[in-house]
Design a protein around this motif. Sequence first.
Motif, PDB file in Angstrom:
ATOM      1  N   THR A   1       0.834  -1.207   0.000  1.00  0.00           N
ATOM      2  CA  THR A   1       0.000   0.000   0.000  1.00  0.00           C
ATOM      3  C   THR A   1       0.868   1.257   0.000  1.00  0.00           C
ATOM      4  O   THR A   1       0.585   2.210  -0.725  1.00  0.00           O
ATOM      5  CB  THR A   1      -0.965   0.012   1.200  1.00  0.00           C
ATOM      6  N   LEU A   2       1.902   1.252   0.806  1.00  0.00           N
ATOM      7  CA  LEU A   2       2.802   2.406   0.844  1.00  0.00           C
ATOM      8  C   LEU A   2       3.408   2.668  -0.533  1.00  0.00           C
ATOM      9  O   LEU A   2       3.471   3.816  -0.985  1.00  0.00           O
ATOM     10  CB  LEU A   2       3.912   2.178   1.875  1.00  0.00           C
ATOM     11  N   ASN A   3       3.825   1.599  -1.204  1.00  0.00           N
ATOM     12  CA  ASN A   3       4.447   1.750  -2.524  1.00  0.00           C
ATOM     13  C   ASN A   3       3.434   2.084  -3.613  1.00  0.00           C
ATOM     14  O   ASN A   3       3.809   2.611  -4.664  1.00  0.00           O
ATOM     15  CB  ASN A   3       5.253   0.506  -2.880  1.00  0.00           C
ATOM     16  N   THR A   4       2.169   1.798  -3.390  1.00  0.00           N
ATOM     17  CA  THR A   4       1.132   2.214  -4.339  1.00  0.00           C
ATOM     18  C   THR A   4       0.869   3.714  -4.204  1.00  0.00           C
ATOM     19  O   THR A   4       0.680   4.409  -5.203  1.00  0.00           O
ATOM     20  CB  THR A   4      -0.167   1.411  -4.115  1.00  0.00           C
ATOM     21  N   GLY A   5       0.882   4.230  -2.999  1.00  0.00           N
ATOM     22  CA  GLY A   5       0.629   5.651  -2.773  1.00  0.00           C
ATOM     23  C   GLY A   5       1.840   6.546  -2.986  1.00  0.00           C
ATOM     24  O   GLY A   5       1.703   7.747  -3.224  1.00  0.00           O
ATOM     25  N   LYS A   6       3.034   5.984  -2.928  1.00  0.00           N
ATOM     26  CA  LYS A   6       4.267   6.778  -2.994  1.00  0.00           C
ATOM     27  C   LYS A   6       4.411   7.614  -4.267  1.00  0.00           C
ATOM     28  O   LYS A   6       4.766   8.792  -4.173  1.00  0.00           O
ATOM     29  CB  LYS A   6       5.479   5.882  -2.792  1.00  0.00           C
ATOM     30  N   PRO A   7       4.147   7.083  -5.473  1.00  0.00           N
ATOM     31  CA  PRO A   7       4.294   7.941  -6.657  1.00  0.00           C
ATOM     32  C   PRO A   7       3.388   9.179  -6.623  1.00  0.00           C
ATOM     33  O   PRO A   7       3.806  10.268  -7.022  1.00  0.00           O
ATOM     34  CB  PRO A   7       3.923   7.013  -7.825  1.00  0.00           C
ATOM     35  N   THR A   8       2.193   9.031  -6.119  1.00  0.00           N
ATOM     36  CA  THR A   8       1.281  10.174  -6.013  1.00  0.00           C
ATOM     37  C   THR A   8       1.794  11.157  -4.970  1.00  0.00           C
ATOM     38  O   THR A   8       1.796  12.373  -5.198  1.00  0.00           O
ATOM     39  CB  THR A   8      -0.139   9.714  -5.658  1.00  0.00           C
ATOM     40  N   ALA A   9       2.237  10.637  -3.826  1.00  0.00           N
ATOM     41  CA  ALA A   9       2.787  11.509  -2.784  1.00  0.00           C
ATOM     42  C   ALA A   9       4.019  12.251  -3.301  1.00  0.00           C
ATOM     43  O   ALA A   9       4.139  13.469  -3.129  1.00  0.00           O
ATOM     44  CB  ALA A   9       3.129  10.688  -1.543  1.00  0.00           C
ATOM     45  N   ASP A  10       4.932  11.523  -3.945  1.00  0.00           N
ATOM     46  CA  ASP A  10       6.160  12.146  -4.460  1.00  0.00           C
ATOM     47  C   ASP A  10       5.846  13.236  -5.480  1.00  0.00           C
ATOM     48  O   ASP A  10       6.455  14.310  -5.450  1.00  0.00           O
ATOM     49  CB  ASP A  10       7.066  11.091  -5.098  1.00  0.00           C
ATOM     50  N   ALA A  11       4.906  12.977  -6.369  1.00  0.00           N
ATOM     51  CA  ALA A  11       4.562  13.949  -7.413  1.00  0.00           C
ATOM     52  C   ALA A  11       3.960  15.227  -6.827  1.00  0.00           C
ATOM     53  O   ALA A  11       3.995  16.280  -7.461  1.00  0.00           O
ATOM     54  CB  ALA A  11       3.597  13.325  -8.412  1.00  0.00           C
ATOM     55  N   ASN A  12       3.421  15.132  -5.621  1.00  0.00           N
ATOM     56  CA  ASN A  12       2.787  16.287  -4.979  1.00  0.00           C
ATOM     57  C   ASN A  12       3.573  16.799  -3.776  1.00  0.00           C
ATOM     58  O   ASN A  12       3.047  17.571  -2.973  1.00  0.00           O
ATOM     59  CB  ASN A  12       1.355  15.915  -4.563  1.00  0.00           C
ATOM     60  N   ASN A  13       4.822  16.326  -3.632  1.00  0.00           N
ATOM     61  CA  ASN A  13       5.682  16.725  -2.504  1.00  0.00           C
ATOM     62  C   ASN A  13       5.012  16.479  -1.160  1.00  0.00           C
ATOM     63  O   ASN A  13       5.018  17.341  -0.272  1.00  0.00           O
ATOM     64  CB  ASN A  13       6.108  18.193  -2.639  1.00  0.00           C
ATOM     65  N   LEU A  14       4.422  15.299  -1.024  1.00  0.00           N
ATOM     66  CA  LEU A  14       3.724  14.919   0.201  1.00  0.00           C
ATOM     67  C   LEU A  14       4.417  13.725   0.845  1.00  0.00           C
ATOM     68  O   LEU A  14       5.122  12.974   0.183  1.00  0.00           O
ATOM     69  CB  LEU A  14       2.278  14.538  -0.110  1.00  0.00           C
ATOM     70  N   THR A  15       4.157  13.538   2.109  1.00  0.00           N
ATOM     71  CA  THR A  15       4.579  12.349   2.832  1.00  0.00           C
ATOM     72  C   THR A  15       3.359  11.454   2.987  1.00  0.00           C
ATOM     73  O   THR A  15       2.263  11.942   3.300  1.00  0.00           O
ATOM     74  CB  THR A  15       5.114  12.728   4.233  1.00  0.00           C
ATOM     75  N   VAL A  16       3.528  10.169   2.766  1.00  0.00           N
ATOM     76  CA  VAL A  16       2.427   9.229   2.960  1.00  0.00           C
ATOM     77  C   VAL A  16       2.179   9.085   4.456  1.00  0.00           C
ATOM     78  O   VAL A  16       3.100   8.795   5.229  1.00  0.00           O
ATOM     79  CB  VAL A  16       2.742   7.852   2.339  1.00  0.00           C
ATOM     80  N   LYS A  17       0.935   9.318   4.868  1.00  0.00           N
ATOM     81  CA  LYS A  17       0.540   9.148   6.269  1.00  0.00           C
ATOM     82  C   LYS A  17      -0.081   7.765   6.416  1.00  0.00           C
ATOM     83  O   LYS A  17      -0.843   7.333   5.552  1.00  0.00           O
ATOM     84  CB  LYS A  17      -0.488  10.216   6.666  1.00  0.00           C
TER      85      LYS A  17
END
Length: 166
Positions: free
Chosen positions: A78-94
């Motif tokens: 799940t973390l690796n599924t959300g990571k590209p979206t977080a990275d593209a938006n300069n976010l940290t996955v919570k």
Amino acid sequence: MKRLFLILFLSLYTLGAFAQETTTSTYYLIRHAEKDRTDKANRNPDLTEEGQKRAVKWSEVLNKFGINAVYSTNYNRTLNTGKPTADANNLTVKTYHPFKIDMEAFLKETEGKNVLIVGHSNTTASFANKLIGSDVYEEIKDDNNANLYIVTIHGDKRSHVLIKMQ
């Protein structure tokens, strides 16, 4: 491409259906991308190559909506599924725990945001149902990594749609 236009149309339609004085929160819920199933004993597998490609594809679709927050259960897939979206938006996955989440606090924390929530076959639909306030969606089949649930909350009005991506 047609699906992207459909998503955009439905999102704009949903937002336009509400008056402007109240804050609108939109939640995009997905199940993790394809996981590595080679070791049946591994309870925390990584994504397969296909899964990594799907995670990037999700990012490309979701980035058009201005994601402000990314939430994931605390598992590699799940973390690796959300990571590209977080990275593209300069976010940290919570991280969140799907069975222990304080929904009232979560809604307050995410009010007015566009939020990606990454879960599992047995948690994603139920999380969408909690946001909607009604049991609308059934559990996802274990081979389905392509559902996108969009839940919009505007004041006391809630709308939702399920889009099946490829």
